[in-house]
Design an enzyme around this catalytic site. Structure first.
Site, PDB file in Angstrom:
ATOM      1  N   THR A   1       0.831  -1.188   0.000  1.00 34.12           N
ATOM      2  CA  THR A   1       0.000   0.000   0.000  1.00 34.12           C
ATOM      3  C   THR A   1       0.869   1.243   0.000  1.00 34.12           C
ATOM      4  O   THR A   1       2.082   1.155   0.058  1.00 34.12           O
ATOM      5  CB  THR A   1      -0.880   0.021   1.251  1.00 34.12           C
ATOM      6  OG1 THR A   1      -1.525   1.277   1.299  1.00 34.12           O
ATOM      7  CG2 THR A   1      -0.048  -0.129   2.505  1.00 34.12           C
TER       8      THR A   1
ATOM      9  N   ASN B   1      -5.076  17.444  -7.712  1.00 33.83           N
ATOM     10  CA  ASN B   1      -3.789  17.100  -8.300  1.00 33.83           C
ATOM     11  C   ASN B   1      -3.193  18.180  -9.186  1.00 33.83           C
ATOM     12  O   ASN B   1      -2.001  18.159  -9.481  1.00 33.83           O
ATOM     13  CB  ASN B   1      -3.888  15.770  -9.040  1.00 33.83           C
ATOM     14  CG  ASN B   1      -3.867  14.626  -8.058  1.00 33.83           C
ATOM     15  OD1 ASN B   1      -2.880  14.439  -7.372  1.00 33.83           O
ATOM     16  ND2 ASN B   1      -4.974  13.910  -7.946  1.00 33.83           N
TER      17      ASN B   1
END
Lengths: 409, 409
Positions: A186, A404
């Site tokens: 992860t 982003n």
């Protein structure tokens, strides 16, 4: 999933999280986990060719199978800096080792944040005294907040189970949000238990559990340079865990549940995400075929945007499946939608054509309702074999782009 | 690129575009190209496993190497409907053949729009008399508008060249916008010339040109079920084109330029796109390695959003390169930015670390300025071989999400 569940910090672990001034905003950005005595340790890391400095260092140190502390920062990934990044990272672990009075090789490192910016080793060194001073068994939340970047919520999952009449505690903490399609681990994850286990046993557990949890999620199909998942077992409960001991299955199941919960939390709190969903591919000739198709569907920006609007635009499902690089007969392919509670199952596409059962506005509205819920399932059936694969994905929203585009400003 | 250039319709071709009522909005949605006599024909189609009905039919008919008409509609893709879609599509080509008095097998078909909705064959049949009546040599714009979906601009490119003292005309028309990462062809494309050429010659031209033009673009990494590119040559100029004849190179170059112009127009007019850019990978061990890395960078949602904000977040470039499935030494990798006019070249990342030449706010502003222009280039250099690959990509904006969330409503 985010209901206030009790946190069970395993015995013998201390946690700390403080503001070291790495992040531009005045927020926790430096965290520390300390096991009071050396713990067995295992880890999995990103498959990216470019490895961040903390990953290179932790990969080396974890080989010994023991560790005692994990130093983590957010706000700077310490990636893309070459040897300078490694030198900087080691400065911080050296300073921490001196302060704690343990060997530097017993310290694991993890970083997350912007790539390619000078690593603030001095700021971290200066903050270490306070970081160590704040260590305490109940510092889990403070630590968790120190590893967050664009995460909006803490991701913590824990269990207390009974083995051989004694309490064993397992705690998992992750951070996620974007650049997430782990292929081995992860984004950043920390698993701790007070069970006693050998490094080999921990390796085996990660090897069994990670492919079915953290490796099945995707936010945007990107895999970071910093992905790391650590598992530490310090034995403070005096309960030994091993495949041939009683309690093995219940321990493994508890760890699996924790990892699955954390993985799902990560998708559900992906950047700009309003909904997560499952993509299940059945009837493939090989596991690899099933995985290729599941990943292609789970990553289609067109499908993900349609889902953000609850639009049952299933053409985008089959179009994605058709470019996964897997040969199959389109006339044997079918698509189903399944509601989160499993009660509503709709046949949308059957043997290469729109299903006869799926006609008219009423049916579309029913499908749209399924897509509006968290945790629905898209099932793509091939009828060319017996293999399956399931991914957890999420929708793509304007908010993802906003986050982003402005990430560094 | 969109400056008003003259259009040179090749001799002996007629065009028509009308409103047939397929689109919800009152806009052109049915188009026809007719060659006054049978033409040599070639085509390339999508590599998606799921093929729309018009693709299945055109693939079959193009085998003969001759064609006389192309019937195209927007507003409905005729995909995902199984045999029912094929029967519907054939109804329309049969009606058109009767009206034109030519063989049905001489008619090629193309459709674009929503997948899985009943194909409006009756509407098209009813509109055919008007469509045929409107045919004329100057109907290029009307035709082009009939194939547009979320395109905001017409995509037309043409050349008139002199071969053997005679005029030869080439005309190209495409539509693009979304679900675009062609692996064999463009979304929908039509190339016509009045040169005389055999089907083999046309096949050879497409085989040489398509990999360097339409197959190097990506909007969102999705490949449609309907991609088709047709090339028809009817010989009306009385100039024969073949590899061993004079004028071969100038003809091929003109066709290449047209395809490159159209491919670039498609990226620049992608859904919500504000900027297109090139991704060039150099120094790879194999062509396939270079292509894998170029596609991974060109398709990274994180990089594409950063570019929408002119953010020189080069960490996202190397992170994408590192997960392309290609083994290389990260310490031999470098990244450069090149301004559209080639005058400004910046070394951003050198041999595995942030370049020493790229430090400070002034340099970042210089990089940001390059990223704010249409047509800049990202160069990723591996130093592990001599192979290159170049893609044309575009930024990812909130507008992309808006368009694709509401596409069917």
């Amino acid at each position: 999933m985010w209901s206030a569940k009790p946190i069970y910090p395993p015995k013998g672990f201390l946690f700390s999280g403080i503001i070291a001034g790495i992040k531009k905003k005045h927020k926790n950005d430096l965290g520390l986990i300390l096991s009071q005595k050396p713990a067995s340790a295992s880890a999995v890391f990103t498959t990216n060719v470019f490895l961040a400095a903390p990953v290179l260092i932790s990969k080396q140190r974890i080989k010994a199978g023991t560790a005692q502390a994990i130093l983590v920062n957010s706000g700077n990934a310490n990636a893309g800096l070459g040897n300078e990044g490694i030198v900087s990272a080691k400065k911080t672990s050296k300073a921490l080792a001196q302060k704690l009075g343990i060997k530097e090789s017993m310290i694991l490192l993890a970083s997350t944040g912007v790539i390619g910016e000078k690593f603030p080793a001095e700021k971290i060194k200066n903050a270490i005294p306070k970081l160590v001073q704040n260590l305490n068994p109940d510092g889990v939340l403070e630590f968790t907040r120190a590893i967050m970047t664009t995460d909006t919520r803490e991701k913590i999952s824990s269990r207390k189970i009974q083995i051989q009449g004694k309490d064993v505690r397992i705690l998992g903490i992750t951070k996620g949000a974007g650049m997430i399609q782990p292929k081995m681990a992860t984004m950043l994850g920390f698993l701790m238990t007070d069970a006693e286990a050998s490094p080999d046993t921990l390796n085996q557990l990660l090897k069994q559990i990670v492919p079915h949890t953290f490796n099945r999620i995707t936010i945007d199909g990107d895999t970071s340079t910093n992905d790391s998942l650590f598992l530490l077992a310090n034995g403070a409960s005096k309960v030994k865990i091993a495949p041939d001991k009683p309690g093995w299955n219940s321990f493994r199941n508890a760890l699996y549940q924790i990892c699955l919960e954390l993985a799902t939390m990560m998708v559900a709190d992906g950047e700009g995400v309003t909904r997560y969903f499952y993509v299940q591919v059945n009837g493939a000739k090989s596991k690899s075929d099933a995985e290729k198709i599941a990943r292609q569907i789970a990553n289609s920006p067109l499908l993900k945007t349609a889902i953000s609007a609850s639009d049952p635009n299933w053409g985008r499902i089959i179009a994605a499946a058709g470019i996964a690089g897997v040969k199959f007969n389109p006339n044997h392919a079918s698509v189903f939608l399944l509601s989160p509670n499993g009660k509503n199952r709709m046949e949308i596409f059957k043997h290469g054509a729109r299903s006869k059962k799926y006609r008219g506005l009423k049916q579309e509205k029913r499908a749209s309702k399924i897509l509006s819920k968290n945790g629905f399932k898209i099932i793509f059936h091939l009828e060319s074999g017996k293999e399956s694969f399931e991914m957890i994905s999420c929708d793509l929203t304007e908010q993802y782009v906003r986050i982003n585009a402005s990430y560094r400003t």
